[in-house]
Motif scaffolding. Structure first.
Motif, PDB file in Angstrom:
ATOM      1  N   TRP A 236      39.286   1.373  42.542  1.00 18.31           N
ATOM      2  CA  TRP A 236      38.288   1.817  41.541  1.00 18.31           C
ATOM      3  C   TRP A 236      36.558   1.555  41.728  1.00 18.31           C
ATOM      4  O   TRP A 236      36.541   0.280  42.987  1.00 18.31           O
ATOM      5  N   SER A 237      35.584   1.860  41.063  1.00 21.80           N
ATOM      6  CA  SER A 237      34.177   0.653  42.276  1.00 21.80           C
ATOM      7  C   SER A 237      33.348   0.504  40.985  1.00 21.80           C
ATOM      8  O   SER A 237      33.443   1.071  39.907  1.00 21.80           O
ATOM      9  N   MET A 238      32.257  -0.331  40.717  1.00 20.93           N
ATOM     10  CA  MET A 238      32.247  -0.728  39.540  1.00 20.93           C
ATOM     11  C   MET A 238      31.184  -1.289  40.199  1.00 20.93           C
ATOM     12  O   MET A 238      30.082  -1.458  41.233  1.00 20.93           O
ATOM     13  N   ALA A 239      29.854  -1.542  39.689  1.00 23.29           N
ATOM     14  CA  ALA A 239      28.217  -2.713  40.059  1.00 23.29           C
ATOM     15  C   ALA A 239      29.014  -3.833  40.502  1.00 23.29           C
ATOM     16  O   ALA A 239      29.999  -4.767  39.606  1.00 23.29           O
ATOM     17  N   ALA A 240      28.104  -4.154  41.566  1.00 22.66           N
ATOM     18  CA  ALA A 240      28.149  -5.446  42.704  1.00 22.66           C
ATOM     19  C   ALA A 240      28.527  -6.640  41.791  1.00 22.66           C
ATOM     20  O   ALA A 240      28.628  -7.107  41.830  1.00 22.66           O
ATOM     21  N   THR A 241      27.146  -6.106  40.993  1.00 26.75           N
ATOM     22  CA  THR A 241      26.821  -7.161  39.922  1.00 26.75           C
ATOM     23  C   THR A 241      27.558  -7.746  38.822  1.00 26.75           C
ATOM     24  O   THR A 241      27.646  -8.911  38.496  1.00 26.75           O
ATOM     25  N   GLN A 242      28.160  -7.358  38.597  1.00 28.50           N
ATOM     26  CA  GLN A 242      29.824  -7.079  37.815  1.00 28.50           C
ATOM     27  C   GLN A 242      30.831  -7.735  38.405  1.00 28.50           C
ATOM     28  O   GLN A 242      31.710  -8.017  37.267  1.00 28.50           O
ATOM     29  N   ALA A 243      30.765  -7.909  39.945  1.00 29.03           N
ATOM     30  CA  ALA A 243      32.052  -8.104  40.023  1.00 29.03           C
ATOM     31  C   ALA A 243      31.897  -8.757  41.328  1.00 29.03           C
ATOM     32  O   ALA A 243      32.680  -9.526  41.399  1.00 29.03           O
ATOM     33  N   ASP A 244      30.467 -10.122  40.460  1.00 28.03           N
ATOM     34  CA  ASP A 244      30.276 -11.299  41.540  1.00 28.03           C
ATOM     35  C   ASP A 244      31.821 -12.305  41.583  1.00 28.03           C
ATOM     36  O   ASP A 244      31.875 -13.179  42.229  1.00 28.03           O
ATOM     37  N   ALA A 245      32.741 -11.936  40.295  1.00 30.26           N
ATOM     38  CA  ALA A 245      33.394 -13.573  40.313  1.00 30.26           C
ATOM     39  C   ALA A 245      34.876 -13.188  40.800  1.00 30.26           C
ATOM     40  O   ALA A 245      35.717 -14.042  41.100  1.00 30.26           O
ATOM     41  N   ILE A 246      34.821 -11.867  40.996  1.00 37.34           N
ATOM     42  CA  ILE A 246      35.879 -11.458  41.612  1.00 37.34           C
ATOM     43  C   ILE A 246      36.145 -11.197  42.828  1.00 37.34           C
ATOM     44  O   ILE A 246      35.340 -10.822  43.662  1.00 37.34           O
TER      45      ILE A 246
ATOM     46  N   LEU B 284      26.217  -3.301  50.160  1.00 34.00           N
ATOM     47  CA  LEU B 284      24.963  -3.840  49.947  1.00 34.00           C
ATOM     48  C   LEU B 284      23.465  -2.785  48.946  1.00 34.00           C
ATOM     49  O   LEU B 284      22.591  -2.783  48.635  1.00 34.00           O
ATOM     50  N   ARG B 285      23.157  -1.908  50.284  1.00 33.58           N
ATOM     51  CA  ARG B 285      22.373  -0.851  49.295  1.00 33.58           C
ATOM     52  C   ARG B 285      22.563  -0.535  48.867  1.00 33.58           C
ATOM     53  O   ARG B 285      21.555  -0.250  47.448  1.00 33.58           O
ATOM     54  N   SER B 286      23.916  -0.032  47.947  1.00 32.75           N
ATOM     55  CA  SER B 286      23.457   0.625  46.850  1.00 32.75           C
ATOM     56  C   SER B 286      24.236   0.093  45.573  1.00 32.75           C
ATOM     57  O   SER B 286      24.153  -0.072  44.402  1.00 32.75           O
ATOM     58  N   ASN B 287      24.051  -1.199  45.989  1.00 28.79           N
ATOM     59  CA  ASN B 287      24.516  -2.692  44.832  1.00 28.79           C
ATOM     60  C   ASN B 287      25.950  -2.114  43.983  1.00 28.79           C
ATOM     61  O   ASN B 287      26.313  -1.945  43.203  1.00 28.79           O
ATOM     62  N   LEU B 288      26.836  -1.622  45.206  1.00 31.84           N
ATOM     63  CA  LEU B 288      28.440  -1.119  44.674  1.00 31.84           C
ATOM     64  C   LEU B 288      29.515  -1.565  45.191  1.00 31.84           C
ATOM     65  O   LEU B 288      29.615  -2.167  46.509  1.00 31.84           O
ATOM     66  N   THR B 289      30.710  -2.231  44.568  1.00 31.37           N
ATOM     67  CA  THR B 289      31.424  -2.728  45.418  1.00 31.37           C
ATOM     68  C   THR B 289      32.931  -2.093  44.511  1.00 31.37           C
ATOM     69  O   THR B 289      32.973  -1.331  43.875  1.00 31.37           O
ATOM     70  N   THR B 290      34.307  -1.461  45.801  1.00 35.77           N
ATOM     71  CA  THR B 290      35.190  -1.529  45.558  1.00 35.77           C
ATOM     72  C   THR B 290      36.531  -1.942  45.437  1.00 35.77           C
ATOM     73  O   THR B 290      36.180  -3.353  46.492  1.00 35.77           O
ATOM     74  N   LEU B 291      37.207  -2.411  44.537  1.00 42.02           N
ATOM     75  CA  LEU B 291      38.238  -3.441  44.151  1.00 42.02           C
ATOM     76  C   LEU B 291      39.147  -2.171  44.606  1.00 42.02           C
ATOM     77  O   LEU B 291      39.458  -1.324  44.145  1.00 42.02           O
ATOM     78  N   GLU B 292      40.446  -2.728  45.207  1.00 38.35           N
ATOM     79  CA  GLU B 292      41.751  -2.577  45.566  1.00 38.35           C
ATOM     80  C   GLU B 292      43.010  -3.447  44.608  1.00 38.35           C
ATOM     81  O   GLU B 292      41.851  -5.071  45.147  1.00 38.35           O
ATOM     82  N   ALA B 293      43.599  -3.177  43.912  1.00 37.20           N
ATOM     83  CA  ALA B 293      44.507  -4.409  43.431  1.00 37.20           C
ATOM     84  C   ALA B 293      45.933  -4.217  42.593  1.00 37.20           C
ATOM     85  O   ALA B 293      46.569  -3.192  42.228  1.00 37.20           O
ATOM     86  N   LEU B 294      46.432  -4.967  43.009  1.00 32.97           N
ATOM     87  CA  LEU B 294      48.038  -5.040  42.813  1.00 32.97           C
ATOM     88  C   LEU B 294      48.174  -4.878  41.497  1.00 32.97           C
ATOM     89  O   LEU B 294      48.516  -6.096  41.199  1.00 32.97           O
ATOM     90  N   GLY B 295      49.312  -3.895  40.754  1.00 31.49           N
ATOM     91  CA  GLY B 295      50.051  -4.089  39.944  1.00 31.49           C
ATOM     92  C   GLY B 295      51.152  -4.746  40.454  1.00 31.49           C
ATOM     93  O   GLY B 295      51.802  -5.049  40.686  1.00 31.49           O
TER      94      GLY B 295
END
Length: 520
Positions: free
Chosen positions: A469-479, A509-520
């Protein structure tokens, strides 16, 4: 939120000058740590960063890292001085920060990327700064930079002409039955490793030499002959050596142990020594807490021996494979070590459905093969014999009751590996096309290998979905990669929250966007 870039350039005069660039005009205040500094609003592309815990097709070892170049507007000639002379950015510091428009420097502009640069180009009025891959830099370094001079000195240990420019042998951890290298033909002195390691027992064609004298200096070993049939030894900063009292008739081998204790010989701790040794990193470049956590999860003894050099990256990959581990530079330029494991414990972040952009998370399938099929049988090879010896390589008579070698040792040196096997129950019933997995580890104890086989069976003996999923980069700084998070979404049965382990992070960085992949 403006992005600030600080890039160091060395000019013709040897002076380091810092380019200060931004996505919007920014000037620091007189009372700030960096007072009255202007960040010119020239950034067209502030860069991008992506990193997975592993390379395609692998689930241990080095990561896959990608960068996007930093591009700044320079049509007015402001950067012409960089190409007019012999300026350089290679190996120079690069820092990227993000913060509010009226924030104070540096407290309101935390570092979001710390690294170095590889090169630059100025074309069509644009300056392009190429970000350097720290992992590739580390991986390509020579694991053994020391080489024999081959001077054939009577009182030396540099070997004869046949060894000239050959890398010296190298041992890390506990290594069994390595082949020694003769470094003085006049005095029958042999080398086991350029590291300080104990060397015992020493064998000629499988038959052990008698215990001689431990010499306190290399000079004493060179100067004093052992009694016939005995073996003297020395290990210290010059390396590890033995001197034979009787010339050998077969291959000379020995067991070699490097590291102060068994706890110092775990794969994560050996990896740290390699990073700080031939890897040429400094202590601040390695995240010790991650190494300690990996050691706590995988403290089994390992051994790595090389007769003819190699690269740091391959050694780190081989050690990581011994515990399902990974090694990766984080966004701040520090190297971290970890073990891929099912997500457990307290999450570092709680991700709610409202934070997810677009149509919500995508669910992928992850496995050792496409489609995410589980693993039905896991074999972890352990107890590597570094010099395999057959009947003709060994002395003595295996049929004789007085055989000086013994059936157990003959059986050990007759094969390179010993297998530890785990077969998760019911996998082939549910998944007839489930595959097998074989791992060549550097573990030296059967119990540790069996435990790792069981762990891998529990991890890969079932489907392991991956959410993206994608989310605002500022909300993912600790991840960061390897971290455990909780994802809460009405989809996929995650309504009450699902623990996931982050395996990939992509930052635009330009769009302030972070995409994460995570294992269940």
């Amino acid at each position: 939120m403006p992005i600030l870039v600080e890039a160091d350039v060395i000019d013709d005069a040897g002076v380091v000058r810092t380019l200060r660039l931004s996505t919007g005009a920014h000037v620091t205040r007189p009372g700030e740590v960096l007072a009255n500094a202007t960040y010119e609003p020239r950034l067209i592309e502030p860069g991008a960063y992506s990193c997975s815990l592993w390379r395609p097709g692998e689930l241990s070892g080095r990561s896959e890292v990608g960068y996007g170049a930093i591009i700044a507007a320079g049509g007015d000639g402001v950067f012409d001085w960089m190409v007019a002379g012999d300026c350089g950015v290679d190996g120079r510091a690069l820092t990227i920060r993000r913060g509010p428009r009226r924030g104070r420097y540096p407290e309101d502009f935390p570092v979001i990327f710390q690294g170095t640069m590889e090169d630059f180009a100025l074309s069509r009025g644009r300056l392009k700064l190429m970000i350097r891959d720290r992992q590739a830099e580390l991986a390509e370094r020579a694991l053994q930079p020391l080489k024999f001079t081959g001077d054939d000195a009577v009182d030396g240990v540099e070997g004869g002409p046949e060894l000239k420019d050959r890398p010296k042998p190298l041992a890390w951890g506990r290594c069994s039955n390595v082949s020694l290298v003769r470094v003085n033909r006049y005095r029958d002195i042999w080398m086991a490793s350029s590291t300080a390691a104990s060397v015992w027992p020493v064998r000629d064609g499988g038959v052990p030499y008698g215990v001689g004298v431990a010499r306190v200096t290399l000079a004493a070993l060179i100067a004093t002959s052992p009694a016939p049939g005995l073996c003297d030894w020395y290990y210290g900063p010059e390396g590890s050596f033995v001197r034979l009292g009787t010339p050998p008739s077969r291959t000379v081998t020995a067991d070699v142990v490097e590291g102060a204790s068994a706890l110092d010989r775990s794969a994560p701790r050996i990896m740290r020594r390699i990073m700080l040794g031939p890897g040429e990193l400094i202590a601040a470049d390695v995240d010790d807490s991650s190494v300690d956590a990996a050691h706590a999860a995988a403290a089994g003894e390992c051994g790595l021996w090389l007769a003819s050099g190699g690269e740091v990256g391959q050694a780190l990959d081989d050690l990581a494979a011994s515990f399902g581990g990974w090694w990766v530079p984080d966004r701040f330029g520090r190297f971290r070590v970890g073990q891929l494991a099912a997500p457990t414990g307290d999450p570092v972040a709680e991700i709610e459905a409202w934070q997810i952009l677009g149509d919500g998370p995508e669910l992928l399938a992850l496995g050792r093969r496409p489609g995410g099929l589980p693993t039905a049988k896991i074999t972890v090879n352990w107890g590597r014999c570094w010099t395999v010896q057959g009947v003709t390589d060994l002395l003595g008579d295996p049929a004789s009751p007085s055989d000086p070698i013994g059936a157990a040792w003959r059986g050990y040196v007759g094969r390179e590996w010993r297998p530890a096997v785990a077969e998760p129950a019911g996998v082939r019933i549910r998944h007839p096309l489930a595959h097998d997995l074989t791992v060549d580890s550097l573990l030296v104890e059967e119990a540790d290998a069996q435990a790792e086989a069981a762990r891998l069976g529990a991890l890969w003996g079932t489907r392991r979905p991956v959410a993206r999923w994608s989310m605002a980069a500022t909300q993912a700084d600790a991840i960061d990669r390897g971290a455990v998070i909780r994802l809460r979404t009405p989809r996929f049965g995650f309504g009450a929250g699902k623990l996931l382990r982050v395996t990939r992070r992509d930052d635009e960085l330009r769009s302030n966007l972070t995409t994460l992949e995570a294992l269940g």
